[in-house]
Design a protein around this motif. Sequence first.
Motif, short mmCIF file in Angstrom:
data_model
loop_
_atom_site.label_atom_id
_atom_site.label_comp_id
_atom_site.label_asym_id
_atom_site.label_seq_id
_atom_site.Cartn_x
_atom_site.Cartn_y
_atom_site.Cartn_z
N GLY A 108 56.21 -47.23 8.54
CA GLY A 108 55.79 -46.37 7.45
C GLY A 108 54.53 -45.61 7.84
O GLY A 108 54.22 -45.46 9.02
N SER A 109 53.81 -45.15 6.83
CA SER A 109 52.55 -44.46 7.10
C SER A 109 51.53 -44.82 6.04
O SER A 109 51.87 -45.21 4.93
CB SER A 109 52.75 -42.94 7.15
OG SER A 109 53.15 -42.46 5.88
N ILE A 110 50.27 -44.68 6.40
CA ILE A 110 49.17 -44.92 5.47
C ILE A 110 48.30 -43.68 5.48
O ILE A 110 48.06 -43.08 6.53
CB ILE A 110 48.37 -46.18 5.85
CG1 ILE A 110 47.27 -46.46 4.83
CG2 ILE A 110 47.83 -46.09 7.26
CD1 ILE A 110 46.60 -47.81 4.99
N GLU A 111 47.88 -43.25 4.30
CA GLU A 111 47.08 -42.03 4.17
C GLU A 111 45.99 -42.27 3.14
O GLU A 111 46.25 -42.83 2.07
CB GLU A 111 47.98 -40.88 3.72
CG GLU A 111 47.29 -39.57 3.62
CD GLU A 111 48.26 -38.45 3.27
OE1 GLU A 111 47.81 -37.49 2.64
OE2 GLU A 111 49.44 -38.53 3.62
N ARG A 112 44.78 -41.85 3.46
CA ARG A 112 43.68 -41.96 2.50
C ARG A 112 43.80 -40.82 1.50
O ARG A 112 43.82 -39.64 1.88
CB ARG A 112 42.33 -41.91 3.21
CG ARG A 112 41.18 -42.27 2.30
CD ARG A 112 39.91 -42.35 3.09
NE ARG A 112 39.40 -41.02 3.33
CZ ARG A 112 38.35 -40.50 2.71
NH1 ARG A 112 37.68 -41.20 1.87
NH2 ARG A 112 37.97 -39.28 2.96
N VAL A 113 43.86 -41.15 0.23
CA VAL A 113 43.99 -40.16 -0.83
C VAL A 113 42.62 -39.78 -1.37
O VAL A 113 42.35 -38.61 -1.64
CB VAL A 113 44.89 -40.70 -1.97
CG1 VAL A 113 44.99 -39.73 -3.11
CG2 VAL A 113 46.26 -41.07 -1.44
N ALA A 114 41.76 -40.76 -1.55
CA ALA A 114 40.40 -40.56 -2.03
C ALA A 114 39.55 -41.69 -1.46
O ALA A 114 40.06 -42.54 -0.72
CB ALA A 114 40.36 -40.57 -3.56
N THR A 115 38.29 -41.73 -1.82
CA THR A 115 37.43 -42.79 -1.35
C THR A 115 37.95 -44.13 -1.84
O THR A 115 38.09 -44.34 -3.04
CB THR A 115 35.98 -42.58 -1.85
OG1 THR A 115 35.55 -41.29 -1.43
CG2 THR A 115 35.06 -43.64 -1.30
N ARG A 116 38.32 -44.99 -0.90
CA ARG A 116 38.84 -46.33 -1.16
C ARG A 116 40.15 -46.34 -1.95
O ARG A 116 40.46 -47.30 -2.63
CB ARG A 116 37.78 -47.18 -1.85
CG ARG A 116 36.53 -47.34 -0.97
CD ARG A 116 35.48 -48.14 -1.59
NE ARG A 116 35.81 -49.55 -1.41
CZ ARG A 116 35.00 -50.52 -1.77
NH1 ARG A 116 33.84 -50.24 -2.31
NH2 ARG A 116 35.35 -51.76 -1.57
N VAL A 117 40.92 -45.28 -1.84
CA VAL A 117 42.27 -45.19 -2.43
C VAL A 117 43.21 -44.74 -1.32
O VAL A 117 42.98 -43.71 -0.69
CB VAL A 117 42.33 -44.22 -3.62
CG1 VAL A 117 43.74 -44.12 -4.17
CG2 VAL A 117 41.36 -44.64 -4.72
N PHE A 118 44.29 -45.51 -1.11
CA PHE A 118 45.22 -45.25 -0.01
C PHE A 118 46.65 -45.20 -0.52
O PHE A 118 47.00 -45.88 -1.48
CB PHE A 118 45.10 -46.35 1.06
CG PHE A 118 43.75 -46.40 1.70
CD1 PHE A 118 43.51 -45.70 2.87
CD2 PHE A 118 42.73 -47.14 1.16
CE1 PHE A 118 42.26 -45.73 3.47
CE2 PHE A 118 41.48 -47.19 1.74
CZ PHE A 118 41.24 -46.47 2.90
N LEU A 119 47.47 -44.40 0.16
CA LEU A 119 48.89 -44.28 -0.14
C LEU A 119 49.67 -44.85 1.03
O LEU A 119 49.51 -44.39 2.16
CB LEU A 119 49.28 -42.82 -0.38
CG LEU A 119 50.77 -42.52 -0.50
CD1 LEU A 119 51.36 -43.20 -1.73
CD2 LEU A 119 51.00 -41.02 -0.57
N LEU A 120 50.51 -45.85 0.76
CA LEU A 120 51.39 -46.43 1.77
C LEU A 120 52.79 -45.92 1.49
O LEU A 120 53.31 -46.11 0.39
CB LEU A 120 51.39 -47.96 1.69
CG LEU A 120 50.03 -48.65 1.67
CD1 LEU A 120 50.21 -50.15 1.51
CD2 LEU A 120 49.27 -48.35 2.92
N THR A 121 53.39 -45.27 2.47
CA THR A 121 54.74 -44.74 2.27
C THR A 121 55.70 -45.34 3.28
O THR A 121 55.39 -45.41 4.47
CB THR A 121 54.76 -43.20 2.40
OG1 THR A 121 54.16 -42.83 3.63
CG2 THR A 121 54.01 -42.55 1.26
N PRO A 122 56.88 -45.76 2.81
CA PRO A 122 57.89 -46.31 3.72
C PRO A 122 58.42 -45.23 4.66
O PRO A 122 58.18 -44.04 4.48
CB PRO A 122 58.99 -46.80 2.77
CG PRO A 122 58.35 -46.90 1.43
CD PRO A 122 57.26 -45.88 1.41
N ALA A 123 59.19 -45.67 5.65
CA ALA A 123 59.69 -44.77 6.69
C ALA A 123 60.59 -43.67 6.11
O ALA A 123 60.63 -42.57 6.63
CB ALA A 123 60.45 -45.56 7.74
#
Length: 144
Positions: A108-123
Amino acid sequence: MGSVRKASAWLGLVEDNDDRYYDDDEYAGSDRGDAWVTDPRVRVASEAAQEEGRRIATVSPDGFRDARAIGELFRDGVPVIMNLTSMEPADAKRVVDFAAGLTFGLRGSIERVATRVFLLTPANTEIVNGEAGSRTEDGFFNQS
């Protein structure tokens, strides 16, 4: 149950056979895999969205012990938004490290959305960039 036994059961070193906390016979001795979904820090979309495969979970963990909920949701193919703003910095770093390993292991992938907020998305999930400058089609205000 003694405190050492409770700690050992919490760590998963011994079987937790203490059923005295269950009010209903329905729950006693049953292995409810969805028990963590009732946690108020975890929100998942409705049943209809689940049937159509359109779910996103938001998780606001208090500590590293809540990483399991994140892992189980992500493993099931649900995109997860992690809000780590209420965590201590050391625990937040551990959760981010866990999430990075989780996304790497499941492609999958991990992306920082805001300070100390992250989005984990499956493949199988595509992230669409919603910034105005990144759109290729003509915009609403394009008056050429």
